[in-house]
Design a protein around this motif. Structure first.
Motif, PDB file in Angstrom:
ATOM      1  N   ALA A   1      -0.088  17.617   3.693  1.00 47.73           N
ATOM      2  CA  ALA A   1      -0.255  16.230   3.255  1.00 47.73           C
ATOM      3  C   ALA A   1      -0.956  16.177   1.902  1.00 47.73           C
ATOM      4  O   ALA A   1      -0.584  15.375   1.022  1.00 47.73           O
ATOM      5  N   GLU A   2      -1.963  17.010   1.701  1.00 51.82           N
ATOM      6  CA  GLU A   2      -2.647  17.078   0.404  1.00 51.82           C
ATOM      7  C   GLU A   2      -1.681  17.534  -0.693  1.00 51.82           C
ATOM      8  O   GLU A   2      -1.761  17.061  -1.834  1.00 51.82           O
ATOM      9  N   TYR A   3      -0.791  18.441  -0.329  1.00 56.15           N
ATOM     10  CA  TYR A   3       0.213  18.923  -1.287  1.00 56.15           C
ATOM     11  C   TYR A   3       1.097  17.770  -1.762  1.00 56.15           C
ATOM     12  O   TYR A   3       1.349  17.607  -2.962  1.00 56.15           O
ATOM     13  N   VAL A   4       1.551  16.943  -0.832  1.00 53.45           N
ATOM     14  CA  VAL A   4       2.381  15.790  -1.191  1.00 53.45           C
ATOM     15  C   VAL A   4       1.571  14.812  -2.033  1.00 53.45           C
ATOM     16  O   VAL A   4       2.074  14.287  -3.041  1.00 53.45           O
TER      17      VAL A   4
ATOM     18  N   LYS B   1       0.273  12.429  -7.510  1.00 56.46           N
ATOM     19  CA  LYS B   1      -0.662  12.265  -8.624  1.00 56.46           C
ATOM     20  C   LYS B   1      -0.066  12.826  -9.915  1.00 56.46           C
ATOM     21  O   LYS B   1      -0.240  12.242 -10.992  1.00 56.46           O
ATOM     22  N   GLU B   2       0.642  13.945  -9.789  1.00 53.10           N
ATOM     23  CA  GLU B   2       1.287  14.525 -10.965  1.00 53.10           C
ATOM     24  C   GLU B   2       2.335  13.590 -11.562  1.00 53.10           C
ATOM     25  O   GLU B   2       2.630  13.639 -12.755  1.00 53.10           O
ATOM     26  N   LYS B   3       2.886  12.726 -10.708  1.00 53.04           N
ATOM     27  CA  LYS B   3       3.896  11.770 -11.170  1.00 53.04           C
ATOM     28  C   LYS B   3       3.278  10.429 -11.556  1.00 53.04           C
ATOM     29  O   LYS B   3       3.995   9.436 -11.751  1.00 53.04           O
TER      30      LYS B   3
ATOM     31  N   VAL C   1      -3.872   7.293  -5.338  1.00 50.52           N
ATOM     32  CA  VAL C   1      -3.977   8.099  -4.114  1.00 50.52           C
ATOM     33  C   VAL C   1      -5.403   8.619  -3.975  1.00 50.52           C
ATOM     34  O   VAL C   1      -5.928   9.287  -4.866  1.00 50.52           O
ATOM     35  N   VAL C   2      -6.041   8.310  -2.835  1.00 48.42           N
ATOM     36  CA  VAL C   2      -7.417   8.732  -2.597  1.00 48.42           C
ATOM     37  C   VAL C   2      -7.492   9.751  -1.466  1.00 48.42           C
ATOM     38  O   VAL C   2      -8.270  10.699  -1.517  1.00 48.42           O
TER      39      VAL C   2
ATOM     40  N   LYS D   1       8.912   7.603  -6.559  1.00 46.48           N
ATOM     41  CA  LYS D   1       8.333   8.915  -6.853  1.00 46.48           C
ATOM     42  C   LYS D   1       8.535   9.877  -5.674  1.00 46.48           C
ATOM     43  O   LYS D   1       8.776  11.073  -5.873  1.00 46.48           O
ATOM     44  N   LEU D   2       8.454   9.361  -4.462  1.00 47.94           N
ATOM     45  CA  LEU D   2       8.711  10.198  -3.283  1.00 47.94           C
ATOM     46  C   LEU D   2      10.175  10.646  -3.255  1.00 47.94           C
ATOM     47  O   LEU D   2      10.481  11.780  -2.871  1.00 47.94           O
TER      48      LEU D   2
END
Length: 274
Positions: free
Chosen positions: A150-153, A158-160, A165-166, A225-226
């Protein structure tokens, strides 16, 4: 004539002896037999009888089991062995089982399983072939990787440019075979198992001061973005009327939501709002 009568009589005696021997065999086979049990196994049998509406008999204390009960314990031992081989260093407790299927057995039994040191429960399925234990699948692997995935997603978002996102969370409900164990990595999930696993991911966004309409518009952009990331799964985007610090320190049941947007990878482009 007398000789023929004697022959028939001998044949009759032989057949009678065979019938008596067969009856004695079945009678013996149906009798309970001594079978050494552990405390866990006895507790499992207690539950097994309770599940079928039968009080646990006193003979369990004396370790006297019927044929079907012995078979249940043999399957249970194989399952314990498979789990301990797959997740070395962990201890498991199996309290019971059920056979899913609305119109008959679904081809597997589901065992109620818990890892004792962590208290985490998980799904365990045992599949059968020719009426005997064949292999097991489970999703205990989820506890080693679902938060990291989930952190990876969240990091990809964030990169996009999704800077609101917190916090993220996730769940992996699909049972998998021995290829997924305590060493499973995010890279393996993304490159090998993502289609089959189809994880669920929760994405918490800081939306303090935003209106519901603004959140809905922002959610469409996050979904885009997803779609670009294009990882199989179910995504729930929570817009929180809270500061970032409040989100990080809060459990989901304590959060204040302005808007929730859900989307699935097989339903890209179609909003599913709540």
């Amino acid at each position: 004539m007398k000789k023929r009568t004697k022959v028939f009589r001998v044949i009759l005696y032989v057949l009678l002896a065979l019938v008596i021997a067969r009856i004695a065999y079945f009678k013996y086979d149906l009798m309970p037999k001594y079978y050494k049990l552990t405390d866990k196994e006895r507790e499992f049998l207690d539950w097994y009888n309770y599940y079928y509406g039968i009080p646990a008999p006193k003979r369990f204390i004396k370790e006297m089991l019927y044929k079907d009960e012995i078979r249940q314990i043999e399957w249970l031992r194989r399952l314990y062995a498979d789990l301990e081989e797959r997740y070395p260093g962990y201890q498991f407790y199996i309290s019971g089982k059920k056979d899913p299927g609305m119109f008959g057995a679904a081809g597997y039994s589901e065992y109620y399983t818990e890892e004792e040191t962590t208290g985490r429960d998980f799904d365990t399925h045992v599949y059968f072939k020719d009426g005997d234990y064949a292999y097991e699948e489970d999703n205990f692997y989820r506890y080693f990787v679902e938060e990291e995935y989930a952190e990876y997603v969240g990091g990809l978002l964030k990169e996009k440019g999704v800077d609101k996102v917190v916090k993220t969370g996730g769940a992996m409900s699909t049972v998998m075979g021995k290829e997924c164990d305590s060493t499973i990595t995010v890279e393996e999930i993304v490159n090998k198992y993502i289609e089959e696993m189809s994880p669920s991911v929760w994405i918490f966004l800081e939306a303090k001061g935003m209106t519901e309409e603004e959140c809905a518009e922002y959610a469409k952009w996050v979904q885009e973005k997803l779609e670009e990331i294009n990882l199989r799964g179910t995504y729930s985007i929570y817009f929180c009327d809270m500061t970032g610090e409040e989100i990080v320190s809060s459990e989901m049941e304590d959060m204040i939501f302005i808007y929730i947007h859900r989307c699935q990878s097989w339903n890209w482009g179609k909003e599913e709002e709540e």
